[in-house]
Design a protein around this motif. Sequence first.
Motif, PDB file in Angstrom:
ATOM      1  N   GLU A 194     -24.318  64.733  86.107  1.00 37.83           N
ATOM      2  CA  GLU A 194     -23.935  63.705  85.132  1.00 37.83           C
ATOM      3  C   GLU A 194     -23.786  64.280  83.731  1.00 37.83           C
ATOM      4  O   GLU A 194     -22.853  63.958  83.011  1.00 37.83           O
ATOM      5  N   SER A 195     -24.737  65.172  83.348  1.00 34.85           N
ATOM      6  CA  SER A 195     -24.664  65.703  81.982  1.00 34.85           C
ATOM      7  C   SER A 195     -23.721  66.905  81.901  1.00 34.85           C
ATOM      8  O   SER A 195     -23.291  67.278  80.814  1.00 34.85           O
ATOM      9  N   LEU A 196     -23.428  67.526  83.054  1.00 36.30           N
ATOM     10  CA  LEU A 196     -22.679  68.778  83.120  1.00 36.30           C
ATOM     11  C   LEU A 196     -23.335  69.879  82.278  1.00 36.30           C
ATOM     12  O   LEU A 196     -22.658  70.723  81.670  1.00 36.30           O
ATOM     13  N   PRO A 247     -20.295  59.747  89.229  1.00 33.57           N
ATOM     14  CA  PRO A 247     -20.438  60.381  90.544  1.00 33.57           C
ATOM     15  C   PRO A 247     -20.950  59.405  91.592  1.00 33.57           C
ATOM     16  O   PRO A 247     -21.719  58.497  91.278  1.00 33.57           O
ATOM     17  N   VAL A 248     -20.488  59.582  92.814  1.00 34.50           N
ATOM     18  CA  VAL A 248     -21.016  58.801  93.937  1.00 34.50           C
ATOM     19  C   VAL A 248     -21.814  59.767  94.800  1.00 34.50           C
ATOM     20  O   VAL A 248     -21.289  60.791  95.255  1.00 34.50           O
ATOM     21  N   PHE A 249     -23.105  59.457  94.989  1.00 36.13           N
ATOM     22  CA  PHE A 249     -23.954  60.334  95.787  1.00 36.13           C
ATOM     23  C   PHE A 249     -23.920  59.848  97.228  1.00 36.13           C
ATOM     24  O   PHE A 249     -24.291  58.712  97.523  1.00 36.13           O
ATOM     25  N   SER A 250     -23.476  60.727  98.098  1.00 36.18           N
ATOM     26  CA  SER A 250     -23.240  60.342  99.486  1.00 36.18           C
ATOM     27  C   SER A 250     -24.538  60.138 100.245  1.00 36.18           C
ATOM     28  O   SER A 250     -25.524  60.841 100.022  1.00 36.18           O
ATOM     29  N   VAL A 308     -14.127  63.483  85.597  1.00 33.57           N
ATOM     30  CA  VAL A 308     -13.795  62.661  86.765  1.00 33.57           C
ATOM     31  C   VAL A 308     -14.456  63.306  87.976  1.00 33.57           C
ATOM     32  O   VAL A 308     -14.468  64.535  88.116  1.00 33.57           O
ATOM     33  N   TYR A 309     -15.021  62.455  88.831  1.00 29.91           N
ATOM     34  CA  TYR A 309     -15.805  62.964  89.959  1.00 29.91           C
ATOM     35  C   TYR A 309     -15.087  62.728  91.284  1.00 29.91           C
ATOM     36  O   TYR A 309     -14.167  61.901  91.374  1.00 29.91           O
TER      37      TYR A 309
END
Length: 621
Positions: free
Chosen positions: A203-205, A288-291, A308-309
């Motif tokens: 998220e923060s990169l 982000p979507v965490f699978s 963009v994720y």
Amino acid sequence: MQPSDTFVGSIDQGTTSTRFLIFNREGEPVASHQVEFSQIYPNPGWHEHDPLEIVTSVETCIEEAVQKFEAQGHTRSSIQSIGITNQRETTIVWDRETGEPLYNAIVWTDTRSQAIVADLKQKPGAAQLQKLCGLPLSTYSSATKLLWMLANVPRVKDAFDRGTLAFGTVDAWLVYRLNGGVAANVFVSDSTNASRTMFVNLESLRYDEALLDFFGIRGKVHLPRIVPSSDATAYGVIASGALERVPIMGCLGDQSAALVGQKGFSPGMAKNTYGTGCFLLYNVGDKPVFSTHGLLATVAYHFGGKPVYALEGSIAVAGSGIKFLQNNLNFFRESKEVNDLAYSVEDNGGCVFVTAFSGLFAPYWIDDAKGTIFGITQYTQKGHIARATLEATCFQTKAILDAMEKDSGHTLSELAVDGGMSNSDLAMQTQADLISIPVYRPKMRETTALGAAIAAGLAVGLWRNFAELRDINRSGGVVFEPQVPRQESATKFGQWEKAVQMSRGWVGSKSTEQEEAVGPNNETYAPVKNHDLPPPKAIQISDNSLISDVVKSSTYTTAVKGRARVSVKEIKVPPPLVQTTLGSVLGDLDDADEEDLFLELRKVEILQRLRKLRKRQSNCY
Ligand SMILES: Nc1ncnc2c1ncn2[C@@H]1O[C@H](COP(=O)(O)OP(=O)(O)O)[C@@H](O)[C@H]1O
Ligand SMILES: O=P(O)(O)OC[C@H](O)CO
């Protein structure tokens, strides 16, 4: 200079070859050059590249492509900027003081860190990693490759101890070297590549202290500065050669580049790239979507502003399966021949090939699988195996799409494809039949290189926004419509899933991967295997029981060099003993090992039986 006279160059540093392409503003490649470079396989499961050869291959491609470009009447000064796209996760270490590599690059497919991975999975905090970085603990990411080097390569450990160890993925290495190395010291990595290391907070990169602590490298390894994928200044300039002083302005991991090259800029858009491996990226927007179904969360691209994720389904073997048929089994001389060979038979003749050369990646993540062909009979021909090889990637893609639908709640209406293996019509038709949606293959399939060119072109102003890219590579594509009833596809897929389950657990008997390793802070990583074994069943133990059965009947199986150790959680015996009977174990162990074994075994149920056995043996002598 008019926009139509300006060009952008793209370095595509893939797993098996390097290319340099020069694109015009219409997104057409006007000149290119490609070279293959050495694939080094020193041991089963190991895969390396020479970092200096990678750089040389890039320089050669640039020189040759620029010559072809000029032969068409263009001038090299019309190339405004350079983009780089590269194989991801592949890990390179060098000494900051000399700029020289300290070991071969460990390639993303390499599984030598399997024991390290298994041990790390037992460490507190392991379960939280994926939530931070988007990736599962596996041999795939760069982190465990770095740990392996620290544990096994004295030159790397020395540099680590002296504080001069630099780590990078291929993008960082290329940018560093193309800028001239130590002298310029341009040491950066783009967000998409950095997000594949396991060191970066998705998220923060930024590098995440919890992640660096988990791997024991915080403050001890020089890591590249993370910068956006499209940036006018961060990547420096080419130091020498045909494009001396041309700025590098774009950088994307190859799968991200392919998504950009396919212009998958809106949430819900996806592409599948069939290169050495095969990677399906699905744009999920700016969060982000965490699978929860075996996929990865990753950075799709970061062109300044919000990143963009993507949700990613990674398959380790696609074109490399074709190369295997070509180089190892001598089925044909060129990859493209696989298509005709597969068409020479009507179907797979009952063969299913689980091409788990590097274990199985998404959505299964089975470390201890190896390549396995099921269903071979006297009827089997080369054509059946060729078909089964192509089908393997298509089956795994189907499993990934199913997982993606569960994670995103969205059903794809069409799959855009590219990469070397997408040239096979049979493979693409099979794909459409298996997923029951159309597969779209664009005319120009160098979409990975195009993506990096777009990143560089946006930074230099060749294009000002995504809208200006709209007409690029839009006409002349092919659509493969599904031609097989869903039920038939479902039956075939069921066979594949069965084969996947049957391929589990092969690793763990005898392998060079089973070395004990020492971590960056001198902790030992035992070569634990088979953590994916199903829950143990009670077994009847006798002196003739195989030790491997006894071990399986406890919690985990493992083999360790030297001394035997047993604990409640895991039982460790020397590899030669795995296939011997309990009766002979006691004879083969030296006194110290035997004592360890007895001391530790006291907590497990087989202790009583071993004692009885020992007693019986001594009565016999
Ligand atoms: N016509 C073809 N049919 C099937 N596979 C192909 C064909 N052409 C190339 N390939 C496979 O594609 C792979 C190369 O694709 P590419 O996209 O260049 O990969 P990478 O970027 O990983 O080097 C090789 O492994 C090769 O076997
Ligand atoms: O070489 P490719 O094109 O299969 O891509 C390699 C990937 O980047 C590995 O994650």
